[in-house]
Scaffold this motif. Structure first.
Motif, PDB file in Angstrom:
ATOM      1  N   ALA A   7       0.759  58.834 -56.404  1.00 35.55           N
ATOM      2  CA  ALA A   7       0.744  59.275 -57.797  1.00 35.55           C
ATOM      3  C   ALA A   7       1.289  60.697 -57.847  1.00 35.55           C
ATOM      4  O   ALA A   7       0.857  61.568 -57.071  1.00 35.55           O
ATOM      5  CB  ALA A   7      -0.666  59.224 -58.369  1.00 35.55           C
ATOM      6  N   GLY A   8       2.236  60.922 -58.729  1.00 32.39           N
ATOM      7  CA  GLY A   8       2.797  62.258 -58.847  1.00 32.39           C
ATOM      8  C   GLY A   8       3.542  62.681 -57.592  1.00 32.39           C
ATOM      9  O   GLY A   8       4.043  61.863 -56.831  1.00 32.39           O
ATOM     10  N   LYS A   9       3.580  64.000 -57.362  1.00 28.62           N
ATOM     11  CA  LYS A   9       4.350  64.523 -56.236  1.00 28.62           C
ATOM     12  C   LYS A   9       3.504  64.789 -54.988  1.00 28.62           C
ATOM     13  O   LYS A   9       4.039  65.132 -53.939  1.00 28.62           O
ATOM     14  CB  LYS A   9       5.041  65.821 -56.644  1.00 28.62           C
ATOM     15  CG  LYS A   9       4.081  66.957 -57.010  1.00 28.62           C
ATOM     16  CD  LYS A   9       4.841  68.205 -57.440  1.00 28.62           C
ATOM     17  CE  LYS A   9       3.872  69.349 -57.752  1.00 28.62           C
ATOM     18  NZ  LYS A   9       4.608  70.577 -58.181  1.00 28.62           N
ATOM     19  N   ASN A  10       2.170  64.602 -55.105  1.00 26.71           N
ATOM     20  CA  ASN A  10       1.336  65.001 -53.964  1.00 26.71           C
ATOM     21  C   ASN A  10       0.072  64.168 -53.768  1.00 26.71           C
ATOM     22  O   ASN A  10      -0.805  64.562 -53.004  1.00 26.71           O
ATOM     23  CB  ASN A  10       0.923  66.466 -54.120  1.00 26.71           C
ATOM     24  CG  ASN A  10       0.209  66.736 -55.433  1.00 26.71           C
ATOM     25  OD1 ASN A  10      -0.126  65.806 -56.165  1.00 26.71           O
ATOM     26  ND2 ASN A  10      -0.004  67.998 -55.740  1.00 26.71           N
ATOM     27  N   ARG A  11      -0.021  63.028 -54.408  1.00 24.75           N
ATOM     28  CA  ARG A  11      -1.275  62.259 -54.346  1.00 24.75           C
ATOM     29  C   ARG A  11      -1.039  60.905 -53.703  1.00 24.75           C
ATOM     30  O   ARG A  11      -0.307  60.063 -54.221  1.00 24.75           O
ATOM     31  CB  ARG A  11      -1.808  62.060 -55.763  1.00 24.75           C
ATOM     32  CG  ARG A  11      -3.111  61.282 -55.832  1.00 24.75           C
ATOM     33  CD  ARG A  11      -4.299  62.180 -55.544  1.00 24.75           C
ATOM     34  NE  ARG A  11      -5.532  61.563 -55.958  1.00 24.75           N
ATOM     35  CZ  ARG A  11      -6.225  60.682 -55.231  1.00 24.75           C
ATOM     36  NH1 ARG A  11      -5.771  60.305 -54.054  1.00 24.75           N
ATOM     37  NH2 ARG A  11      -7.349  60.193 -55.682  1.00 24.75           N
ATOM     38  N   VAL A  12      -1.685  60.680 -52.557  1.00 25.15           N
ATOM     39  CA  VAL A  12      -1.664  59.373 -51.894  1.00 25.15           C
ATOM     40  C   VAL A  12      -2.985  58.683 -52.190  1.00 25.15           C
ATOM     41  O   VAL A  12      -4.062  59.270 -52.027  1.00 25.15           O
ATOM     42  CB  VAL A  12      -1.473  59.515 -50.368  1.00 25.15           C
ATOM     43  CG1 VAL A  12      -1.531  58.150 -49.689  1.00 25.15           C
ATOM     44  CG2 VAL A  12      -0.137  60.206 -50.063  1.00 25.15           C
ATOM     45  N   ASP A  13      -2.907  57.446 -52.655  1.00 30.04           N
ATOM     46  CA  ASP A  13      -4.117  56.682 -52.964  1.00 30.04           C
ATOM     47  C   ASP A  13      -5.009  56.618 -51.723  1.00 30.04           C
ATOM     48  O   ASP A  13      -4.554  56.302 -50.623  1.00 30.04           O
ATOM     49  CB  ASP A  13      -3.743  55.272 -53.410  1.00 30.04           C
ATOM     50  CG  ASP A  13      -4.933  54.496 -53.928  1.00 30.04           C
ATOM     51  OD1 ASP A  13      -5.071  54.393 -55.161  1.00 30.04           O
ATOM     52  OD2 ASP A  13      -5.717  53.986 -53.112  1.00 30.04           O
ATOM     53  N   ALA A  14      -6.289  56.930 -51.901  1.00 24.67           N
ATOM     54  CA  ALA A  14      -7.214  57.037 -50.769  1.00 24.67           C
ATOM     55  C   ALA A  14      -7.375  55.734 -50.002  1.00 24.67           C
ATOM     56  O   ALA A  14      -7.739  55.748 -48.827  1.00 24.67           O
ATOM     57  CB  ALA A  14      -8.580  57.519 -51.275  1.00 24.67           C
ATOM     58  N   LYS A  15      -7.119  54.598 -50.637  1.00 26.10           N
ATOM     59  CA  LYS A  15      -7.297  53.301 -49.983  1.00 26.10           C
ATOM     60  C   LYS A  15      -5.978  52.602 -49.671  1.00 26.10           C
ATOM     61  O   LYS A  15      -5.989  51.459 -49.218  1.00 26.10           O
ATOM     62  CB  LYS A  15      -8.154  52.381 -50.878  1.00 26.10           C
ATOM     63  CG  LYS A  15      -9.571  52.883 -51.130  1.00 26.10           C
ATOM     64  CD  LYS A  15     -10.395  52.899 -49.852  1.00 26.10           C
ATOM     65  CE  LYS A  15     -11.813  53.357 -50.122  1.00 26.10           C
ATOM     66  NZ  LYS A  15     -12.620  53.421 -48.882  1.00 26.10           N
ATOM     67  N   PHE A  16      -4.852  53.285 -49.903  1.00 27.19           N
ATOM     68  CA  PHE A  16      -3.578  52.597 -49.763  1.00 27.19           C
ATOM     69  C   PHE A  16      -3.348  52.039 -48.365  1.00 27.19           C
ATOM     70  O   PHE A  16      -3.061  50.847 -48.191  1.00 27.19           O
ATOM     71  CB  PHE A  16      -2.413  53.507 -50.136  1.00 27.19           C
ATOM     72  CG  PHE A  16      -1.084  52.907 -49.764  1.00 27.19           C
ATOM     73  CD1 PHE A  16      -0.615  51.778 -50.421  1.00 27.19           C
ATOM     74  CD2 PHE A  16      -0.331  53.421 -48.715  1.00 27.19           C
ATOM     75  CE1 PHE A  16       0.596  51.183 -50.062  1.00 27.19           C
ATOM     76  CE2 PHE A  16       0.872  52.841 -48.351  1.00 27.19           C
ATOM     77  CZ  PHE A  16       1.340  51.725 -49.022  1.00 27.19           C
TER      78      PHE A  16
END
Length: 284
Positions: free
Chosen positions: A119-128
Motif C-alpha cells: 500500500a502506498g510507497k512504503n507499506r507491505v501488508d503484514a500477512k502478505f
C-alpha cells in the motif's frame, strides 16, 4: 404638531393545522413492511435454503457444519454456477487456517485467491508473505494487488510492489487497486500517476496489469482512458445480481463467511470458467 397615527396591530397568525402523526407513522410502517415483503419474495429460494439448512441439519451436526454466508451471497453464487468463485484477503483477516479454506457455503469451491501485497510507497501488508506462500501450497490460483495512494509518488509505489511481489507462472497478472480521489492534485494528474504505475509494472513483469475499483469510480474516471485494461469491479448493490460483460471479476460482497477465516471476507466471481481463468494467468 400632529400626533403620529397609531400603528395597527398585525392580525394574529393562524396556527397551521398539525398533520396527523398517526397517519404519517402508519404510512411509514406500511412502506417498510412492503419493502421487507418484496425482498423476502425476491430471495425466497435463498431463504428456503438457509432456513432448511439451519432447522434440518444444524441440530444434528452443529459441530461439523460450516458457517453460512448471507442469503444474497448464496443466491448470487447459485446464479453464476457456470463461472468460478474466489476471495480476496489482507492482514485484516489475521491468521488464516488455510487447510480449511475450501468452499463458500460448503457448496461453491474457491478457485482463486487475491491478496493485498503493498500500500502506498512504503507499506507491505503484514500477512502478505505468509498468505502468498500458503496459497501456493494449496495449489490455488493466486494474485497480488497494490493499494494505490493518490497523494504519494506513483513510481515509488510501483517499485515497492516490484520489490515485494515475485510473480510466477500460473499467477494472475499484477493488480492495481484505486479507490480514493486525490486531495492536492487534479484528476488529470491522478491519471498520469496511475499510467506511470501501470507502465512501470508492466515493463517489469511483461504482463498487463488488472485494475480494481468501485463501479462508480470506474465509470466516472477510468472507463474511457483505461479501456485497454481488464477491470475487477466492486459493486455490493443489493439488487445487482449479474456480472456485467465488461467486468473480468466482480466483487459482489464484503460480507462473505469462509471456514478457516475469522470475520467477513470479500467474495468474487470471475467472468468465465476455470479454463478461461487459467488463460489469464502468467505463462499461458
Amino acid at each position: 404638531m400632529k400626533k403620529p397615527a397609531p400603528r395597527k396591530k398585525p392580525a394574529p397568525r393562524r396556527k397551521p393545522k398539525k398533520k396527523s402523526s398517526w397517519l404519517r407513522s402508519t404510512i411509514i410502517i406500511v412502506s417498510i413492511l412492503l419493502v421487507i415483503t418484496a425482498i423476502g419474495y425476491h430471495y425466497r429460494n435463498g431463504l428456503a435454503y438457509y432456513l432448511g439448512y439451519k432447522t434440518d441439519k444444524i441440530i444434528k451436526q452443529e459441530a461439523e457444519q460450516k458457517r453460512l454466508s448471507d442469503v444474497r451471497n448464496f443466491q448470487i453464487l447459485s446464479k453464476h454456477q457456470g463461472k468460478i468463485a474466489g476471495i480476496d484477503v489482507s492482514e485484516y483477516q489475521g491468521n488464516i487456517l488455510w487447510d480449511s479454506v475450501k468452499n463458500i457455503e460448503g457448496t461453491f469451491p474457491i478457485q482463486f485467491i487475491i491478496v493485498r501485497s503493498t500500500a502506498g510507497k512504503n507499506r507491505v501488508d503484514a500477512k502478505f508473505h505468509q498468505n502468498w506462500k500458503a496459497i501456493k501450497n494449496q495449489k490455488i490460483i493466486r494474485g497480488a494487488y497494490h493499494y494505490y495512494r493518490p497523494n504519494e509518488n506513483s513510481l515509488e509505489q510501483a517499485e515497492l510492489f516490484i520489490k515485494t511481489v515475485k510473480l510466477k507462472k500460473g499467477d494472475l497478472p499484477p493488480i492495481l487497486d484505486i479507490e480514493k480521489l486525490p486531495k492536492n492534485q487534479s484528476i488529470d494528474s491522478l491519471k498520469v500517476g496511475l499510467k506511470r504505475w501501470l507502465k512501470r509494472v508492466e515493463e517489469h513483469y511483461g504482463e498487463k496489469p488488472i485494475i480494481y475499483s468501485g463501479e462508480s469510480y470506474y465509470s466516472d474516471f477510468l472507463e474511457e482512458e483505461f479501456a485497454d485494461y481488464n477491470f475487477w469491479i466492486a459493486n455490493y448493490n443489493f439488487f445487482v445480481e449479474n456480472i456485467k460483460d465488461d467486468w473480468l471479476i466482480w466483487q459482489f460482497t464484503e460480507k462473505g463467511t469462509i471456514p478457516g477465516i475469522k470475520g467477513n471476507v470479500d467474495v468474487n466471481i470471475f467472468n468465465g470458467n476455470l479454463q478461461q481463468l487459467k488463460f489469464q494467468t502468467i505463462g499461458n
